[in-house]
Design a protein around this motif. Structure first.
Motif, PDB file in Angstrom:
ATOM      1  N   LYS A 164     -71.036-112.217   5.866  1.00  0.00           N
ATOM      2  CA  LYS A 164     -72.159-111.797   6.698  1.00  0.00           C
ATOM      3  C   LYS A 164     -72.614-110.388   6.345  1.00  0.00           C
ATOM      4  CE  LYS A 164     -73.584-111.249  11.527  1.00  0.00           C
ATOM      5  NZ  LYS A 164     -73.151-111.366  12.956  1.00  0.00           N
ATOM      6  N   ALA A 165     -71.663-109.510   6.040  1.00  0.00           N
ATOM      7  CA  ALA A 165     -71.997-108.111   5.763  1.00  0.00           C
ATOM      8  C   ALA A 165     -72.449-107.890   4.331  1.00  0.00           C
ATOM      9  CB  ALA A 165     -70.788-107.221   6.075  1.00  0.00           C
ATOM     10  N   TYR A 166     -71.841-108.615   3.364  1.00  0.00           N
ATOM     11  CA  TYR A 166     -72.053-108.282   1.957  1.00  0.00           C
ATOM     12  C   TYR A 166     -72.467-109.450   1.068  1.00  0.00           C
ATOM     13  CZ  TYR A 166     -69.731-103.946   3.298  1.00  0.00           C
ATOM     14  OH  TYR A 166     -69.397-102.759   3.914  1.00  0.00           O
ATOM     15  N   GLY A 167     -72.528-110.657   1.603  1.00  0.00           N
ATOM     16  CA  GLY A 167     -72.966-111.782   0.787  1.00  0.00           C
ATOM     17  C   GLY A 167     -71.822-112.574   0.193  1.00  0.00           C
ATOM     18  N   ASP A 168     -72.179-113.465  -0.721  1.00  0.00           N
ATOM     19  CA  ASP A 168     -71.222-114.402  -1.307  1.00  0.00           C
ATOM     20  C   ASP A 168     -70.325-113.740  -2.340  1.00  0.00           C
ATOM     21  OD1 ASP A 168     -71.925-116.772   0.054  1.00  0.00           O
ATOM     22  OD2 ASP A 168     -73.650-117.056  -1.261  1.00  0.00           O
ATOM     23  N   ARG A 169     -69.150-114.357  -2.534  1.00  0.00           N
ATOM     24  CA  ARG A 169     -68.203-113.904  -3.539  1.00  0.00           C
ATOM     25  C   ARG A 169     -68.500-114.566  -4.886  1.00  0.00           C
ATOM     26  NH1 ARG A 169     -62.468-114.689  -0.465  1.00  0.00           N
ATOM     27  NH2 ARG A 169     -62.546-116.551  -1.768  1.00  0.00           N
TER      28      ARG A 169
ATOM     29  N   ASP B  28     -66.666-116.582  -6.444  1.00  0.00           N
ATOM     30  CA  ASP B  28     -66.227-117.977  -6.443  1.00  0.00           C
ATOM     31  C   ASP B  28     -66.990-118.834  -5.445  1.00  0.00           C
ATOM     32  OD1 ASP B  28     -64.878-116.418  -4.411  1.00  0.00           O
ATOM     33  OD2 ASP B  28     -63.642-118.189  -4.012  1.00  0.00           O
ATOM     34  N   ALA B  29     -68.109-118.363  -4.935  1.00  0.00           N
ATOM     35  CA  ALA B  29     -68.879-119.124  -3.946  1.00  0.00           C
ATOM     36  C   ALA B  29     -69.340-120.459  -4.526  1.00  0.00           C
ATOM     37  CB  ALA B  29     -70.086-118.308  -3.488  1.00  0.00           C
ATOM     38  N   PRO B  30     -69.573-121.451  -3.681  1.00  0.00           N
ATOM     39  CA  PRO B  30     -70.012-122.762  -4.183  1.00  0.00           C
ATOM     40  C   PRO B  30     -71.437-122.780  -4.697  1.00  0.00           C
ATOM     41  CG  PRO B  30     -69.942-122.743  -1.777  1.00  0.00           C
ATOM     42  CD  PRO B  30     -69.327-121.457  -2.221  1.00  0.00           C
ATOM     43  N   THR B  31     -72.191-121.726  -4.438  1.00  0.00           N
ATOM     44  CA  THR B  31     -73.575-121.667  -4.894  1.00  0.00           C
ATOM     45  C   THR B  31     -73.734-120.597  -5.965  1.00  0.00           C
ATOM     46  OG1 THR B  31     -74.093-120.101  -3.111  1.00  0.00           O
ATOM     47  CG2 THR B  31     -74.487-122.439  -2.685  1.00  0.00           C
ATOM     48  N   ARG B  32     -74.643-120.841  -6.900  1.00  0.00           N
ATOM     49  CA  ARG B  32     -74.920-119.889  -7.957  1.00  0.00           C
ATOM     50  C   ARG B  32     -75.806-118.762  -7.439  1.00  0.00           C
ATOM     51  NH1 ARG B  32     -74.204-121.852 -13.130  1.00  0.00           N
ATOM     52  NH2 ARG B  32     -76.081-120.843 -13.936  1.00  0.00           N
ATOM     53  N   ASP B  33     -75.665-117.605  -8.048  1.00  0.00           N
ATOM     54  CA  ASP B  33     -76.452-116.442  -7.653  1.00  0.00           C
ATOM     55  C   ASP B  33     -77.685-116.311  -8.540  1.00  0.00           C
ATOM     56  OD1 ASP B  33     -77.109-114.230  -6.209  1.00  0.00           O
ATOM     57  OD2 ASP B  33     -75.650-112.892  -7.132  1.00  0.00           O
ATOM     58  N   LYS B  34     -78.590-115.436  -8.128  1.00  0.00           N
ATOM     59  CA  LYS B  34     -79.774-115.152  -8.921  1.00  0.00           C
ATOM     60  C   LYS B  34     -79.408-114.326 -10.143  1.00  0.00           C
ATOM     61  CE  LYS B  34     -82.720-114.810  -4.805  1.00  0.00           C
ATOM     62  NZ  LYS B  34     -83.583-113.872  -4.027  1.00  0.00           N
ATOM     63  N   LEU B  35     -80.052-114.615 -11.241  1.00  0.00           N
ATOM     64  CA  LEU B  35     -79.955-113.749 -12.417  1.00  0.00           C
ATOM     65  C   LEU B  35     -81.188-112.852 -12.402  1.00  0.00           C
ATOM     66  CD1 LEU B  35     -78.680-116.015 -15.351  1.00  0.00           C
ATOM     67  CD2 LEU B  35     -77.443-114.217 -14.159  1.00  0.00           C
ATOM     68  N   GLU B  36     -81.058-111.693 -11.765  1.00  0.00           N
ATOM     69  CA  GLU B  36     -82.150-110.732 -11.685  1.00  0.00           C
ATOM     70  C   GLU B  36     -81.576-109.351 -11.419  1.00  0.00           C
ATOM     71  OE1 GLU B  36     -84.647-111.973  -8.445  1.00  0.00           O
ATOM     72  OE2 GLU B  36     -83.299-111.155  -6.929  1.00  0.00           O
ATOM     73  N   PHE B  37     -82.275-108.329 -11.891  1.00  0.00           N
ATOM     74  CA  PHE B  37     -81.818-106.969 -11.650  1.00  0.00           C
ATOM     75  C   PHE B  37     -82.976-106.108 -11.182  1.00  0.00           C
ATOM     76  CE2 PHE B  37     -83.047-107.163 -16.093  1.00  0.00           C
ATOM     77  CZ  PHE B  37     -83.614-105.939 -16.395  1.00  0.00           C
ATOM     78  N   ASN B  38     -82.626-105.001 -10.543  1.00  0.00           N
ATOM     79  CA  ASN B  38     -83.588-104.124  -9.907  1.00  0.00           C
ATOM     80  C   ASN B  38     -84.086-103.090 -10.910  1.00  0.00           C
ATOM     81  OD1 ASN B  38     -85.018-102.406  -8.238  1.00  0.00           O
ATOM     82  ND2 ASN B  38     -83.417-102.260  -6.674  1.00  0.00           N
ATOM     83  N   THR B  39     -85.366-103.115 -11.216  1.00  0.00           N
ATOM     84  CA  THR B  39     -85.919-102.165 -12.177  1.00  0.00           C
ATOM     85  C   THR B  39     -86.508-100.924 -11.504  1.00  0.00           C
ATOM     86  OG1 THR B  39     -88.162-103.091 -12.209  1.00  0.00           O
ATOM     87  CG2 THR B  39     -86.515-104.125 -13.642  1.00  0.00           C
ATOM     88  N   LEU B  40     -86.514-100.900 -10.162  1.00  0.00           N
ATOM     89  CA  LEU B  40     -86.962 -99.720  -9.419  1.00  0.00           C
ATOM     90  C   LEU B  40     -85.935 -99.442  -8.325  1.00  0.00           C
ATOM     91  CD1 LEU B  40     -89.264 -97.616  -9.229  1.00  0.00           C
ATOM     92  CD2 LEU B  40     -90.325 -99.094  -7.515  1.00  0.00           C
ATOM     93  N   PHE B  41     -84.743 -99.047  -8.761  1.00  0.00           N
ATOM     94  CA  PHE B  41     -83.629 -98.850  -7.830  1.00  0.00           C
ATOM     95  C   PHE B  41     -83.933 -97.730  -6.842  1.00  0.00           C
ATOM     96  CE2 PHE B  41     -79.526 -97.030  -6.618  1.00  0.00           C
ATOM     97  CZ  PHE B  41     -78.833 -98.169  -6.224  1.00  0.00           C
ATOM     98  N   ASN B  42     -84.495 -96.618  -7.316  1.00  0.00           N
ATOM     99  CA  ASN B  42     -84.830 -95.497  -6.443  1.00  0.00           C
ATOM    100  C   ASN B  42     -86.211 -95.691  -5.836  1.00  0.00           C
ATOM    101  OD1 ASN B  42     -82.415 -93.918  -6.870  1.00  0.00           O
ATOM    102  ND2 ASN B  42     -83.178 -93.580  -8.940  1.00  0.00           N
ATOM    103  N   ALA B  43     -86.362 -96.781  -5.118  1.00  0.00           N
ATOM    104  CA  ALA B  43     -87.641 -97.111  -4.500  1.00  0.00           C
ATOM    105  C   ALA B  43     -87.801 -96.291  -3.224  1.00  0.00           C
ATOM    106  CB  ALA B  43     -87.707 -98.601  -4.196  1.00  0.00           C
ATOM    107  N   ARG B  44     -88.686 -95.311  -3.275  1.00  0.00           N
ATOM    108  CA  ARG B  44     -88.936 -94.453  -2.118  1.00  0.00           C
ATOM    109  C   ARG B  44     -90.435 -94.305  -1.933  1.00  0.00           C
ATOM    110  NH1 ARG B  44     -84.398 -91.296  -0.862  1.00  0.00           N
ATOM    111  NH2 ARG B  44     -85.536 -90.819   1.054  1.00  0.00           N
TER     112      ARG B  44
END
Length: 433
Positions: free
Chosen positions: A373-378, A380-396
């Motif tokens: 609930k706090a941090y998401g799946d591990r 070994d979760a039964p579902t696959r995760d997204k293959l994506e990364f943040n290109t604007l990490f310092n979004a302000r």
């Protein structure tokens, strides 16, 4: 007269919506106060508050085996032999008598710069809420200590107690053992890491260990011994000895031939700081009960297709290769609660950095549903995760993160014609591509 005030507010609003852009060509008398107003508003709006203590329930003490997170530097997943038949020796492809190695293939990083990835790996920020969690959530060190585990930080990049990647005194206070290698030459730091990590794995005391490796930190030309030059030709090494990273990047044009030489040096570094590292580690320990997660902070764009550019990562408009990292789980025994083999098959080329933090908390014994609930799946979760990364990490300043999807089929192919059995070559810098 309200017109100047209205103009100032309108200009500030425009800057905020555009993330700080848009001041060029506007009246100078308004630009500076407008930016000041935007920054003041942003600091109030984004005040995260105080760092919070550990609140999750701890339900299962860890009685044996270390928990280890190894974060390598600038290792592109597609350059390893475990992910590519033409890849470099990683030390992870062959079976080991005392370890079970589970390769999750290509994973996506948090972002394509070191600080954002490392900071989030230590504080557990999620895709939807990384800024707040990173700023106010408990660190992985705090979770480990609350679970009764001593904490160890092994850093191959800095010396003299210097912090990096967003660390501060408050975070340092939760680390029991701080290990750096002040007197070890740069090219041998990862080998020193292997020796120290083996000692900790062999001491019979369960603990949490986070390793920040030297890896293939820019510049790579002299981060491997000369007798380990397996891929040739390479650029001359002399001016790069003893350098962890340069103070100023070379901003000159980089030719196709220079990139070819750099890629060969990169291969040599990977073979030494990944392949020889794991060979040395596996030979020195049985690591009974340990669980080791291996990844890198970000990937690399090594310009295999000949496109222009002078950077490998952290670029304004990144190539997908900048966000592609390895993900490997190494077990010191195969009698744990998690079926890593099935998880690796199920989630091959389908996981990300974001699943590491909840995995670590699960291994520490925190209540699974609360962690999810706090941090998401591990991992070994039964579902696959997204293959994506943040290109604007310092979004302000009103800007939102920008996510780049990774399609494994679109990752540039390695160049087998890069290397040959030949002596060093001399190149002229700044020649055209």
């Amino acid at each position: 007269d309200l017109i100047p005030a209205v103009a100032l507010v309108a200009m500030s609003a425009m800057f905020y919506v555009r993330g700080g852009d848009g001041g060029r060509g506007l009246p100078g008398a308004f630009v500076a106060p407008a930016y000041a107003l935007v920054l003041a508003f942003d600091s109030v709006r984004n005040d995260p508050g105080a760092r919070q203590p550990v609140k999750l329930a701890h339900v299962k003490p860890r009685t044996s085996g270390d928990i280890v997170l190894i974060v390598d530097e600038s290792i592109a997943a597609q350059y390893l032999d475990i992910n590519n038949a033409g890849g470099v020796y990683s030390g992870l492809a062959a079976k080991q008598p005392n370890f079970a190695i589970h390769n999750f293939g290509i994973a996506s990083s948090i972002t394509h710069c070191s600080t954002g990835s490392n900071l989030t790996l230590r504080f557990g920020g999620t895709r939807a809420d990384y800024q707040r969690i990173n700023a106010t959530g408990p660190s992985v060190w705090s979770y480990a200590k609350a679970a009764g585990l001593p904490t160890v930080y092994i850093d191959a990049q800095r010396t003299g107690g210097v912090y990096q990647n967003g660390m501060d005194d408050a975070e340092r206070a939760a680390i029991d053992q701080w290990v750096q290698f002040d007197k070890v030459p740069v090219m041998n730091r990862d080998q020193a890491v292997a020796d120290r990590l083996a000692e900790l794995l062999n001491d019979g005391k369960p603990q949490f260990i986070l390793v920040n490796k030297m890896g293939a930190h820019f510049p790579v030309q002299a981060k491997y011994p000369v007798n380990r030059t397996r891929f040739k030709p390479v650029e001359p090494r002399q001016q790069f000895f003893g350098i962890v990273e340069p103070n100023v990047r070379d901003t000159s044009d980089v030719s196709r031939e220079e990139w070819r030489l750099y890629r060969n040096a990169y291969r040599n570094v990977v073979a030494w700081n990944v392949g020889a590292f794991f060979d040395r580690l596996f030979a020195a320990t049985k690591a009974a009960g340990a669980t080791i997660i291996y990844t890198a902070d970000h990937g690399q764009n090594l310009h295999e297709s000949g496109e222009p550019g002078n950077a490998t990562h952290c670029t304004p408009e990144p190539a997908i290769e900048e966000g592609v990292v390895p993900m490997v789980v190494i077990e010191g025994s195969q009698d744990g609660d998690i079926d890593w083999q099935s998880a690796a098959l199920r989630n091959h080329n389908g996981t990300s950095h974001y699943r590491i933090f909840p995995t670590l908390l699960g291994l520490m014994g925190y209540e699974p549903q609360a962690v999810r609930k706090a941090y998401g799946d591990r991992i070994d979760a039964p579902t696959r995760d997204k293959l994506e990364f943040n290109t604007l990490f310092n979004a302000r300043l009103g800007r939102e993160p920008v996510w780049k999807k990774v399609d494994p089929a679109q990752i540039k192919a390695l160049r087998p014609d890069d290397y040959e059995r030949s002596g060093p070559v001399t190149i002229r810098r700044n020649q055209s591509n």
